[in-house]
Design an enzyme around this catalytic site. Structure first.
Site, PDB file in Angstrom:
ATOM      1  N   ASP A 111       9.163  -5.642  -4.777  1.00  0.00           N
ATOM      2  CA  ASP A 111       8.778  -5.471  -3.378  1.00  0.00           C
ATOM      3  C   ASP A 111       7.839  -6.578  -2.954  1.00  0.00           C
ATOM      4  OD1 ASP A 111       6.206  -4.372  -4.232  1.00  0.00           O
ATOM      5  OD2 ASP A 111       7.394  -2.591  -4.732  1.00  0.00           O
ATOM      6  N   LYS A 139       8.394  -2.042   0.709  1.00  0.00           N
ATOM      7  CA  LYS A 139       7.920  -1.129   1.744  1.00  0.00           C
ATOM      8  C   LYS A 139       6.939  -1.905   2.609  1.00  0.00           C
ATOM      9  CE  LYS A 139       8.018   2.851  -1.322  1.00  0.00           C
ATOM     10  NZ  LYS A 139       8.286   2.052  -2.529  1.00  0.00           N
ATOM     11  N   MET A 192      -5.168  -0.475   1.516  1.00  0.00           N
ATOM     12  CA  MET A 192      -4.316   0.059   2.589  1.00  0.00           C
ATOM     13  C   MET A 192      -5.159   0.580   3.741  1.00  0.00           C
ATOM     14  SD  MET A 192      -1.494   2.058   0.268  1.00  0.00           S
ATOM     15  CE  MET A 192      -2.654   2.734  -0.890  1.00  0.00           C
TER      16      MET A 192
END
Ligand code: SAH
Length: 251
Positions: A45, A65, A180
């Site tokens: 990813d 993602k 995040m």
């Protein structure tokens, strides 16, 4: 050990979870690189050091993602890993940082074990420690911080999905590292200040660490949101809150 990096011998039908480090292709482990060289199929990813895939013979599949964008559901990734392994392939799941630090590697390991697929894990250099370090911030420091908490900031503190006790974290007198957490940084900082965190606590935001776009912002915690907004900080970024963010190592 010879200095040449030889491909790992991976049994067909096995999955290896490889943590690729924070972004710089040189920050993967030797074992991780060997696994990439020994793979038939690599599911990767966007945070993995994808420069390492250039020139490999393996089939490379993007299961990335993007925050709040199009992504492959985790269940689909799990099933793809199982299907490739059952097909007799030597499979590597390649991600950024370490697979077990918000990498969902634990879920993949469980899904594979339940399906009877042998799985091996190769730890990686996690960005939660490496990004601060590359910006000259040690997450612990004798005399300044006796500990560090790594937390996910992908939901607001008042969101029902939030399981972090931010009020308790405000009082730990140790380092807080938020991953995040770009979108909800204002909510998180407000919650910490409302819970008693000293407004002059040093803070820093490190963006795109270990890439040529690496960038660091520093401010008191009660000013870090203004600075981050003014500078239009984007993911991937890590916020460090605590006395260590005020250190100047002069490196
Ligand atoms: N497993 C990874 C973390 C995955 S969660 C690890 O151990 O590093 C994704 C978050 O990691 C991003 O939202 C960001 O907060 C952080 N991150 C990953 N790579 C980064 C980088 N190069 N620079 C800054 N933050 C990064």
């Amino acid at each position: 050990m010879s200095s040449a990096i030889e491909p790992a011998v991976i049994e067909p039908g096995t999955v290896v979870l490889v943590g690729g480090g924070p972004g710089d292709p040189e920050l993967i482990t030797v074992a991780g690189m060997r696994a990439l060289l020994g793979a038939d199929v690599i599911l990767y990813d966007r945070l993995a050091p994808t420069a390492l895939l250039d020139g490999l013979d393996a089939e490379c599949v993007n299961v990335g993602k993007i925050p709040r964008g199009a992504h492959t559901p985790q269940e689909t990734t799990n099933q793809m890993l199982i299907d490739y392994a059952r097909d007799g392939k030597r499979v590597v799941r390649f991600k950024g940082g370490d697979s077990f630090v918000f990498g969902r590697g634990g879920e993949e390991a469980i899904a594979l074990a339940e399906a009877g697929v042998p799985v091996k894990v190769i730890p990686g250099v996690t960005s939660s420690v490496a990004a601060p370090e590359l910006a000259g911030i040690p997450v612990t420091h004798r005399g300044l911080s006796q500990g560090v908490t790594i937390v996910a900031g992908h939901v607001r503190p008042d969101d029902e999905r939030c399981t972090v006790n931010w009020s308790a974290l405000a009082k730990t007198n140790t380092t807080i590292v938020i991953l995040m957490g770009v979108k909800y940084l204002p909510d998180i900082v407000k919650k910490l200040l409302d819970s008693g965190l000293a407004p002059d606590t040093p803070a820093a935001v490190v963006s795109s660490a270990a890439t040529d776009k690496q960038h660091t912002l520093r401010a008191r915690v009660d000013e870090i949101v203004n600075v981050a907004t003014r500078e239009a900080v984007t993911p991937p970024s890590i916020t460090i809150i605590g006395a260590v963010a005020g250190l100047d190592l002069k490196i």
